[in-house]
Design a protein around this motif. Structure first.
Motif, PDB file in Angstrom:
ATOM      1  N   ALA A 153       0.875  -1.179   0.000  1.00 27.25           N
ATOM      2  CA  ALA A 153       0.000   0.000   0.000  1.00 27.25           C
ATOM      3  C   ALA A 153       0.907   1.221   0.000  1.00 27.25           C
ATOM      4  O   ALA A 153       1.743   1.390   0.888  1.00 27.25           O
ATOM      5  N   ALA A 154       0.763   2.066  -1.016  1.00 25.48           N
ATOM      6  CA  ALA A 154       1.673   3.203  -1.184  1.00 25.48           C
ATOM      7  C   ALA A 154       0.882   4.436  -1.592  1.00 25.48           C
ATOM      8  O   ALA A 154      -0.344   4.410  -1.721  1.00 25.48           O
ATOM      9  N   ASN A 155       1.613   5.537  -1.768  1.00 23.21           N
ATOM     10  CA  ASN A 155       1.022   6.795  -2.212  1.00 23.21           C
ATOM     11  C   ASN A 155       1.562   7.133  -3.596  1.00 23.21           C
ATOM     12  O   ASN A 155       2.759   7.046  -3.829  1.00 23.21           O
ATOM     13  N   ALA A 156       0.681   7.517  -4.497  1.00 23.50           N
ATOM     14  CA  ALA A 156       1.078   7.900  -5.848  1.00 23.50           C
ATOM     15  C   ALA A 156       0.629   9.327  -6.107  1.00 23.50           C
ATOM     16  O   ALA A 156      -0.308   9.828  -5.478  1.00 23.50           O
ATOM     17  N   LEU A 157       1.340   9.989  -7.028  1.00 18.41           N
ATOM     18  CA  LEU A 157       0.969  11.351  -7.395  1.00 18.41           C
ATOM     19  C   LEU A 157      -0.409  11.359  -8.042  1.00 18.41           C
ATOM     20  O   LEU A 157      -0.743  10.486  -8.844  1.00 18.41           O
ATOM     21  N   ASN A 158      -1.183  12.347  -7.672  1.00 16.71           N
ATOM     22  CA  ASN A 158      -2.527  12.499  -8.210  1.00 16.71           C
ATOM     23  C   ASN A 158      -2.614  13.860  -8.901  1.00 16.71           C
ATOM     24  O   ASN A 158      -2.787  14.888  -8.253  1.00 16.71           O
ATOM     25  N   TRP A 159      -2.453  13.853 -10.214  1.00 18.26           N
ATOM     26  CA  TRP A 159      -2.546  15.092 -10.968  1.00 18.26           C
ATOM     27  C   TRP A 159      -4.018  15.455 -11.133  1.00 18.26           C
ATOM     28  O   TRP A 159      -4.835  14.632 -11.510  1.00 18.26           O
ATOM     29  N   ARG A 160      -4.349  16.724 -10.867  1.00 16.89           N
ATOM     30  CA  ARG A 160      -5.737  17.161 -10.973  1.00 16.89           C
ATOM     31  C   ARG A 160      -5.801  18.553 -11.608  1.00 16.89           C
ATOM     32  O   ARG A 160      -4.878  19.351 -11.474  1.00 16.89           O
ATOM     33  N   VAL A 161      -6.908  18.818 -12.287  1.00 18.35           N
ATOM     34  CA  VAL A 161      -7.125  20.095 -12.959  1.00 18.35           C
ATOM     35  C   VAL A 161      -7.981  20.992 -12.057  1.00 18.35           C
ATOM     36  O   VAL A 161      -9.026  20.560 -11.568  1.00 18.35           O
ATOM     37  N   LEU A 162      -7.525  22.237 -11.873  1.00 18.86           N
ATOM     38  CA  LEU A 162      -8.262  23.218 -11.074  1.00 18.86           C
ATOM     39  C   LEU A 162      -8.682  24.382 -11.970  1.00 18.86           C
ATOM     40  O   LEU A 162      -7.986  24.726 -12.939  1.00 18.86           O
ATOM     41  N   LEU A 163      -9.815  24.981 -11.637  1.00  8.74           N
ATOM     42  CA  LEU A 163     -10.301  26.153 -12.363  1.00  8.74           C
ATOM     43  C   LEU A 163     -10.560  27.283 -11.371  1.00  8.74           C
ATOM     44  O   LEU A 163     -11.311  27.105 -10.411  1.00  8.74           O
ATOM     45  N   THR A 164      -9.909  28.434 -11.598  1.00 10.05           N
ATOM     46  CA  THR A 164     -10.127  29.641 -10.797  1.00 10.05           C
ATOM     47  C   THR A 164     -10.955  30.605 -11.624  1.00 10.05           C
ATOM     48  O   THR A 164     -10.466  31.174 -12.622  1.00 10.05           O
ATOM     49  N   ALA A 165     -12.218  30.797 -11.229  1.00 13.88           N
ATOM     50  CA  ALA A 165     -13.160  31.585 -12.033  1.00 13.88           C
ATOM     51  C   ALA A 165     -12.684  33.019 -12.218  1.00 13.88           C
ATOM     52  O   ALA A 165     -12.888  33.616 -13.290  1.00 13.88           O
ATOM     53  N   GLU A 166     -12.039  33.607 -11.217  1.00  8.13           N
ATOM     54  CA  GLU A 166     -11.596  34.995 -11.286  1.00  8.13           C
ATOM     55  C   GLU A 166     -10.603  35.206 -12.422  1.00  8.13           C
ATOM     56  O   GLU A 166     -10.547  36.281 -13.029  1.00  8.13           O
ATOM     57  N   GLN A 167      -9.817  34.157 -12.724  1.00  6.64           N
ATOM     58  CA  GLN A 167      -8.784  34.292 -13.743  1.00  6.64           C
ATOM     59  C   GLN A 167      -9.284  33.927 -15.140  1.00  6.64           C
ATOM     60  O   GLN A 167      -8.555  34.082 -16.120  1.00  6.64           O
ATOM     61  N   ALA A 168     -10.512  33.423 -15.217  1.00  8.31           N
ATOM     62  CA  ALA A 168     -11.062  33.044 -16.515  1.00  8.31           C
ATOM     63  C   ALA A 168     -11.951  34.162 -17.046  1.00  8.31           C
ATOM     64  O   ALA A 168     -12.839  34.651 -16.341  1.00  8.31           O
ATOM     65  N   GLU A 169     -11.720  34.576 -18.270  1.00  7.47           N
ATOM     66  CA  GLU A 169     -12.552  35.625 -18.861  1.00  7.47           C
ATOM     67  C   GLU A 169     -13.978  35.124 -19.066  1.00  7.47           C
ATOM     68  O   GLU A 169     -14.947  35.838 -18.837  1.00  7.47           O
ATOM     69  N   ASP A 170     -14.100  33.872 -19.518  1.00  3.42           N
ATOM     70  CA  ASP A 170     -15.411  33.271 -19.749  1.00  3.42           C
ATOM     71  C   ASP A 170     -15.312  31.809 -19.309  1.00  3.42           C
ATOM     72  O   ASP A 170     -14.668  30.982 -19.975  1.00  3.42           O
ATOM     73  N   VAL A 171     -15.946  31.483 -18.178  1.00  5.35           N
ATOM     74  CA  VAL A 171     -15.842  30.126 -17.627  1.00  5.35           C
ATOM     75  C   VAL A 171     -16.366  29.098 -18.620  1.00  5.35           C
ATOM     76  O   VAL A 171     -15.762  28.043 -18.839  1.00  5.35           O
TER      77      VAL A 171
END
Length: 632
Positions: A76-94
């Motif tokens: 039983a181990a730990n692996a990297l978990n790549w995930r996508v995040l969205l910051t609405a303030e930085q998006a011109e049009d979500v």
């Protein structure tokens, strides 16, 4: 205006001026007092409050401790978990950003709705998770197109992985998001993405594996937006847990067994569980990423019950594997002696009832050793009648049957061994016929494969060993690693010796019921006992018509059992095998136990010390039969 009138007005003005001055002076004095109190007496408190408003302290999740097998292999181990995040303030049009992202990373309609809902519920500068568990290719593709994805960022966390997947699922367990019942006051459990042990070793050692949270201090503005990081203190990682199971052996055993089969292998000297396998299983990795509703329905509705560990939760009547218990109880109570011989005509009559032996022609006159070797039912019918159920039950519990065992698997069932008092509490009498049936391991008994392996280990060692899985925590060994850590069973050595010799004869002597379980030359001798337990009653009419169990549907066929230890001359390993609807212990369970024991002794047995006469002579000595004592 008269002089008097002017003096009166002047006096009135003076009084008003004095009152106004006094009021101003009082107000200034009050302001001075408050200023002094705020600056000198309460200045430190308000400075602290201001600092707290400026600085936000957040928790950091520590890495979860790894779980290793007895050889140090990671299970039983730990692996990297790549995930996508969205910051609405930085998006011109979500919406436009999500549409562009969906061409690189397909998003279901439900996912888009969930993302938009999360954005509405949070402040626009707080990032929301779009998708987790990205592959390296997906992550790289998003990073390469970052200029076209305003507001999108890739973050990395950790997820729990199980390299052996279903092979160790029932032992290691799995992790899942904490439920309300898991909240124990640790603020770490409130962090997003945190996982807690939900079954197996993961659950039993949850506090050890979890570790302690770290902290990071961030400077924020009035609305909570992060300005900069001020300080970071990493958490304390969870400690490593090493278990006694050998991962290679576990996989080899599971590869040999079919659905409905359970195998437990223990170190007979100290109770360490070396393998604990049952079929079918499940993939614990699926819990880390989230179980779909369809997958959960498939598991829970399956008649094969893949989520259930049959070695610790499957309940079976022990059949003839229980006869050693009856034999030891009889020897201790002196209701029979090693040389007493009872005659088996193929049946046993008690009042108007007739109880049959598996050998319809009978076994003739047998002593205890011969009765165990040939698994004579009639012999043990009579011995059980002389003993009584309570003395049988007391011996069973001394050998680890029907009692709580100290295995580190939450939810393990203790099984059940009946007594006269239990039947009385039900408002029903205990009949002599009940005792007779229980003398051959049938009736109300409900025992687990783990408890049967424990019985075999106690017979081999003479000590009250407890099955356990934990070898070390954080590199420090736990108690129970030595045979002397466990107390003696208090049984006479001569009685144990007789029962062990009989188990040797079952496998290695002509007429034994498990000759198919003999080990190859060079591995020593196996001592064991077969068992077959009915799941449906066979009537007298069926017997008279020549009832053959092999012709019945599989679910009507008896369960097959086998317990054993090896090598006979220096017991190191104990084993129990249960094959659901396997028809007979000698036909299904004993051959499988032989295969597993060969695997065990090949993988784990230490090399023998050089001896005079060579290896061949040493092998012959190991396989030599014990002294002939009371042979029929």
């Amino acid at each position: 205006m008269s002089r008097r009138e002017e003096e009166r007005r002047r006096a009135l003005f003076t009084r008003r001026a004095l009152l106004l001055g006094a009021g101003q002076l009082g107000l200034l004095g009050f302001l001075g007092y408050r200023l002094q109190k705020l600056q000198l007496e309460e200045g430190e408190r308000y400075a602290t409050l201001a600092e707290e408003n400026r600085i936000s302290t957040r928790l950091l999740a520590p890495p979860r401790g790894r779980i290793l097998d007895r050889a140090g292999r990671v299970v039983a181990a730990n692996a990297l978990n790549w995930r996508v995040l969205l910051t609405a303030e930085q998006a011109e049009d979500v919406g436009a950003t999500l549409a562009t992202l969906s061409r690189l990373l397909p998003l279901a309609e439900g996912e888009v709705a969930r993302i938009e809902r999360d954005i509405r519920r949070r402040r626009r500068f707080v990032p929301v998770v779009v998708q987790e568990f990205l592959s390296w290719e997906e992550m790289a593709r998003i990073e390469a197109n970052a200029p076209d994805l305003p507001g999108i960022s890739v973050d990395v966390g950790t997820t729990r992985t199980y390299p052996l997947a279903e092979h160790l699922a029932h032992v290691v367990g799995y992790v899942a998001p904490p439920a309300e019942a898991d909240m124990d006051g640790d603020p770490l459990l409130s962090l997003p993405g945190i996982r807690v042990g939900r079954a197996g070793i993961e659950r039993h050692h949850e506090r050890v594996l979890r570790g302690r949270a770290g902290t990071v201090q961030m400077e924020v503005n009035a609305v909570g937006r992060v300005i900069r990081e001020l300080d970071r203190r990493e958490g304390v990682a969870g400690r490593e847990v090493r278990i006694s199971v050998d991962a290679g052996l576990q996989k080899a055993v599971r590869d040999r067994i079919e659905e409905g089969t359970s195998v437990v292998v223990m170190d007979a000297r100290n109770g360490e569980v070396l393998a604990m396998a049952s079929q079918p299983g499940f993939d614990p990795n699926l819990f880390s990423s989230g179980i779909s509703a369809a997958q959960w329905r498939e598991w829970t509705r399956s008649r094969a019950t893949p989520l259930i560990n049959k070695t610790t939760n499957g309940l079976y009547a022990p059949g003839s594997t229980f006869k050693m218990v009856v034999g030891l109880a009889a020897l201790e109570a002196r209701v029979v002696t090693p040389t007493d011989r009872l005659t088996c005509p193929g049946h046993y009559d008690l009042g108007d009832s007739r109880f049959h032996c598996w050998n319809r022609r009978g076994h003739g006159a047998l002593d205890l050793r011969g009765a165990l070797k040939q698994s004579c039912d009639v012999y043990f019918y009579e011995v059980a009648r002389r003993l009584g159920i309570d003395r049988i039950a007391a011996m069973a519990k001394r050998l680890g049957l029907g009692v709580e065992l100290e295995i580190e698997l939450p939810g393990t069932r203790p099984g059940f061994v009946p007594t006269r008092e239990w039947r009385t509490r039900q408002g029903k009498p205990w009949n002599l016929g009940d005792t007779v049936v229980h003398g051959i391991g049938q009736g109300f008994y409900q025992l687990t494969p783990l408890s049967l392996a424990t019985m075999a280990a106690r017979l081999a060692s003479g000590r009250a060993v407890q099955p356990h899985l934990t070898q070390a925590i954080g590199g420090r060994p736990v108690m129970g690693a030595r045979a002397e850590d466990w107390p003696s069973l208090g049984l006479a050595e001569r009685d144990l010796k007789l029962v062990r010799e009989a188990m040797w004869a079952v496998v290695n002597e002509a007429g034994g019921t498990a000759r198919v379980a003999q080990l190859p030359p060079g591995l020593g001798a196996l001592a064991g006992k077969t068992g077959t337990t009915q799941v449906r009653r066979v009537s007298r009419e069926q017997r008279e018509r020549g009832f053959r169990v092999e012709s019945q549907p599989r679910e009507w066929r008896p369960h097959a059992l086998f317990v054993a230890f090896a090598p006979y001359d220096d017991p190191r390993y104990a084993i129990s095998v249960v094959v659901e609807h396997g028809t007979s212990g000698s036909g299904a369970a004993a051959p499988l136990a032989r295969e597993v024991m060969v695997e065990v002794m090949t993988r784990l047995r230490p090399p023998a010390a050089p001896q005079a006469g060579g290896a061949a002579e040493a092998g012959r000595l190991a396989e030599a039969p014990p002294p002939a004592r009371g042979r029929p």
